[in-house]
Design an enzyme around this catalytic site. Structure first.
Site, PDB file in Angstrom:
ATOM      1  N   SER B 237       0.508  -1.607   0.053  1.00  0.00           N
ATOM      2  CA  SER B 237      -0.153  -0.045   0.510  1.00  0.00           C
ATOM      3  C   SER B 237       1.071   1.344   0.421  1.00  0.00           C
ATOM      4  O   SER B 237       2.104   1.396   1.106  1.00  0.00           O
ATOM      5  CB  SER B 237      -0.788   0.179   1.142  1.00  0.00           C
ATOM      6  OG  SER B 237      -1.504   0.911   1.463  1.00  0.00           O
ATOM      7  N   HIS B 239      -0.686   4.493   1.190  1.00  0.00           N
ATOM      8  CA  HIS B 239      -1.970   4.610   1.414  1.00  0.00           C
ATOM      9  C   HIS B 239      -2.775   5.962   0.935  1.00  0.00           C
ATOM     10  O   HIS B 239      -2.412   7.023   1.143  1.00  0.00           O
ATOM     11  CB  HIS B 239      -1.016   5.635   2.734  1.00  0.00           C
ATOM     12  CG  HIS B 239      -0.096   4.699   2.922  1.00  0.00           C
ATOM     13  ND1 HIS B 239      -0.022   4.069   4.030  1.00  0.00           N
ATOM     14  CD2 HIS B 239       1.526   4.961   3.233  1.00  0.00           C
ATOM     15  CE1 HIS B 239       1.125   3.355   4.470  1.00  0.00           C
ATOM     16  NE2 HIS B 239       1.554   4.116   4.246  1.00  0.00           N
ATOM     17  N   GLY B 271      -4.834   0.477  -3.518  1.00  0.00           N
ATOM     18  CA  GLY B 271      -4.539   1.655  -4.431  1.00  0.00           C
ATOM     19  C   GLY B 271      -4.975   1.407  -5.764  1.00  0.00           C
ATOM     20  O   GLY B 271      -4.975   0.520  -6.652  1.00  0.00           O
ATOM     21  N   GLY B 293     -10.005   1.466  -0.562  1.00  0.00           N
ATOM     22  CA  GLY B 293     -10.162   2.978  -0.069  1.00  0.00           C
ATOM     23  C   GLY B 293     -11.167   3.811   0.008  1.00  0.00           C
ATOM     24  O   GLY B 293     -12.332   3.332   0.502  1.00  0.00           O
TER      25      GLY B 293
END
Lengths: 397, 344
Positions: B237, B239, B271, B293
């Site tokens: 990841s 983020h 991602g 996410g």
């Protein structure tokens, strides 16, 4: 009147300027001239029959002739349409090189396939429900193909019965079939097509679970609110809401169909060498490299970039044909150089038929064939047999 | 020579017609003029447009965007004519049979997106039979989130600050029923890059008493270090776009990390996964499961629990369809041969 008033009368108002700008942009031949010109805005003026210069010119006319849903059915690709666009991008990865010294008048595009002489290596791909495009439907398409001396492949889901299409003109017809799981149900249809004189049967094996977002987006342009149209299948065989469709396909399908087919049997939808070898193991007499015009698997490769892999795997044992994304004569020539024996036109033929009926279909075929003649002359090849790998330089990513 | 408005318009017209900005784009989604009923949305990117309608620009910015380039350089090689009537996406992760290899990733402060915040996410994820990772920065207490879930909930913390306080919160989350601890490294809770305190990671893991996955791995070395400090899983990841120096995205480094881990522990990835084919590529390149996410947050912001559920179900179906068409009807049939990466 004073000069100011004259200027107002004859002059160019801001409104006109904006209208002109909008219509010019809508009709402008797009900066990516090699891509399908979509989305299309409303046109100030629809081009006439005599103004058609390339296959692309037919698409806006077709677009303006039919309801959006009909246009979209022809235009769409699956999911994000990545593969739809990659099909066109692929022609930029192949350059035509060398040649010269030949005039178009010397070029002969005739070729032979399954023992039948054809005036051109260009064929018409099987596409569904052509009467949606124009009342002439498949009858007009067959007459157009016949007058251009080209072979037409008739879709499984044609608007007219196959025998009626066969009677409409004298030209050669192939028949395309999606097998049904009830095998005997196939026999009747295949008998009907063979009795009516189809020269080959094309069995399509791709497009098992495609998803057309553009169709789902269609809304009434008259201003009615958009309808909820995301469809969920009835009784899917899995808990993931994927309809059964053609998920049952296996290679043995060809073994089951073989006894029902007395003419050559082709497989359409092959994109790998491995797939081509499997076809040969199961009695297939010809292969059509196809990603269904970008309508089968999203993020699959373009057909042009995998053509050589398939041709190598087949190594001359059966003919390899190709479709998906062909719009120009030079596109056709590139595929022939990479090993295809013939190229099928799907969307381009639909644009022609949808724009002007039978004459439009004929014209679009003739335009592309003329472009092929010119492209062959440009690389110095007078016959289809003389086209070889040396006329192209590839830079596939 | 005088320039009047008329000439200016003419020139503007000519300029625009030739401008590279006018390059055609495929039409994507409904014009975002009104919030469409959730049943009308046909793909995940459309949810982003709906979220933009309901959020203030400041909040929308925190969950908008993504990087598609790497996915656009990967094509799929089909295996044809594979019987796919028995599609099965189930996969085991830490002893739990997941309905599909998709998880809702950790995002803090979800009440800023929707009044029901993490509770709606929990309900939506559970309705779609999906594991949810709840952030320590959640707007609702973890026991309430777990109470609203019928699927497992993981707990995510940052390896920073007062480790004692974090450890207490972890203990409380594990008491509430969280089944896995996710420790984010390399970034602080304020999304600024920090140096990883591996001792803290190890301490948190030892105290937790549940499996620990380390999130924020972007190299084989990171993965090796995480394993040495007790990680029982890693999440590749960056983020959500805080990309590494050389611009690599998680999907780009995934194969190397998966090779280094070599099956010792599960490798997850996040991602910019937006489509079933993206998830399929992640699985083919070595991931056990994919974490989402932004997409569930778009669903949450626009529609609450039903939005989260729809986003997840669309992706499950999308993944299943593409598994069928590529001739990999079960998760263990997905191999690296499926993906071809453009060399340029």
């Amino acid at each position: 009147m004073g000069s100011i008033e004259q200027q107002w009368r004859r002059g160019f108002s801001r409104r006109q300027a904006l209208c002109g700008l909008a219509s010019f942009l809508a009709a402008s031949p797009l900066l990516h001239a090699q891509r399908d010109p979509y989305p299309l805005g409303p046109h100030r003026r629809v081009l006439g029959f005599d103004e058609m210069r390339t296959a692309f010119d037919f698409e806006p006319v077709f677009h303006d002739n039919v309801p959006l849903a009909i246009y979209d059915y022809t235009a769409h690709g699956t999911d994000s349409e990545f593969t739809l666009y990659r099909n066109r991008d692929a022609f930029d990865w192949v350059e035509l090189v060398g040649g010269g010294g030949v005039t178009p008048a010397e070029v002969d595009t005739s070729t032979e396939l399954f023992g039948v002489r054809m005036d051109s290596p260009i064929m018409l791909a099987p596409t569904a429900r052509q009467r949606d495009l124009h009342p002439d439907g498949e009858l007009g398409m067959h007459r157009a193909a016949t007058s251009a001396a080209m072979t037409m492949i008739v879709s499984n889901v044609s608007s007219f019965p196959f025998p009626q299409i066969a009677e409409a003109a004298d030209g050669p017809l192939w028949f395309q079939r999606y097998a049904t799981r009830d095998l005997e149900g196939n026999r009747q249809v295949l008998d009907m097509a063979q009795d009516a004189g189809c020269q080959t049967v094309v069995v399509t094996i791709d497009q098992q679970a495609s998803y057309y977002e553009r169709d789902l987006h269609d809304r009434n342009l008259g201003g009615a609110p958009r309808r909820a149209r995301r469809r969920t299948p009835q009784n899917p065989p899995n808990p993931y809401r994927v309809g059964a469709g053609r998920l049952w396909y296996e290679w043995t399908l060809f073994d089951d169909l073989r006894p029902m087919i007395e003419v050559p049997m082709l497989a359409k939808g092959i994109l790998t060498g491995e797939g081509a070898r499997k076809c040969l193991e199961h009695g297939v007499d010809g292969i059509i490299v196809s990603n269904h015009g970008g309508r089968s698997l999203d993020y699959g490769p373009s057909t042009l970039e995998v053509l050589e892999e398939v041709v190598e795997a087949v190594s001359g044992r059966v003919p390899v044909l190709i479709d998906s994304g062909f719009r120009r004569g030079a596109d056709v020539l590139k595929a022939l150089a990479l090993g295809a024996v013939a190229v099928c036109l799907g969307r381009a033929s639909r644009w022609g038929l949808g724009a002007f009926g039978e004459p439009g279909a004929r014209k679009v075929i003739e335009i592309i064939n003329t472009e092929l003649v010119h492209a062959m002359a440009a690389v110095g090849r007078t016959t289809i047999a003389a086209i070889d790998r040396s006329i192209v330089r590839t830079s596939f990513p | 020579m005088k320039v009047d408005r008329r000439q200016t318009l003419r020139r503007l017209g000519g300029f625009m017609a030739g401008a590279p900005l006018m390059t055609q784009q495929p039409r994507q989604g409904a014009p975002a003029a009104r919030l469409a009923p959730v049943g009308e949305l046909v793909n995940v990117p459309e949810f982003e447009a709906m979220a933009e309608l309901v959020l203030s620009p400041d909040r929308f910015t925190t969950i908008s965007g993504g990087h598609r380039g790497s996915f656009d350089r990967m094509t799929l090689r089909q295996r044809l004519m594979v019987y796919a009537m028995d599609l099965d996406l189930t996969t085991q992760l830490f002893g739990y049979d997941m309905f599909a290899p998709i998880l809702v990733g950790p995002v803090g402060h979800q009440r800023e997106l929707h009044a029901d915040g993490e509770l709606a996410t929990a309900r939506g994820a559970s309705a779609a039979k999906t594991v949810m990772v709840a952030s320590r920065q959640s707007s609702y207490p973890i026991d309430q989130i777990v109470a609203d879930s019928s699927a497992p909930v993981w707990y995510q913390v940052y390896a920073e600050g007062d480790i004692g306080a974090t450890r207490d919160d972890v203990a409380q989350a594990v008491d509430a029923g969280c089944s896995v601890l996710c420790v984010t490294v390399g970034v602080s809770s304020l999304q600024t890059p920090v140096r990883t305190d591996w001792r803290a990671v190890e301490q948190l893991g030892q105290a937790a008493g549940v499996p620990v996955v380390v999130k924020g791995i972007m190299s084989p070395n990171d993965a090796e270090t995480a394993l040495q400090h007790g990680a029982e899983g890693v999440v590749v990841s960056s983020h959500g776009g805080l990309v590494t120096g050389d611009g690599a995205l998680p999907i780009d480094v995934l194969p190397a990390v998966a090779d280094a881990v070599n099956g010792r522990v599960p490798v997850l990835v996040d991602g910019s996964f937006r489509r079933g084919t993206d998830i399929l590529k992640g699985l083919a390149l070595g991931a056990t499961a994919v974490m989402l996410g932004r997409p569930p947050m778009w669903g949450l912001a626009a529609y609450g629990a039903s939005g989260v559920q729809t986003v997840l179900e669309l992706l499950q179906t999308d993944l299943a369809r593409n598994m069928a068409m590529t001739g990999r009807p079960t998760i263990d049939m997905i191999d690296r041969e499926l993906v071809r990466i453009d060399s340029r």
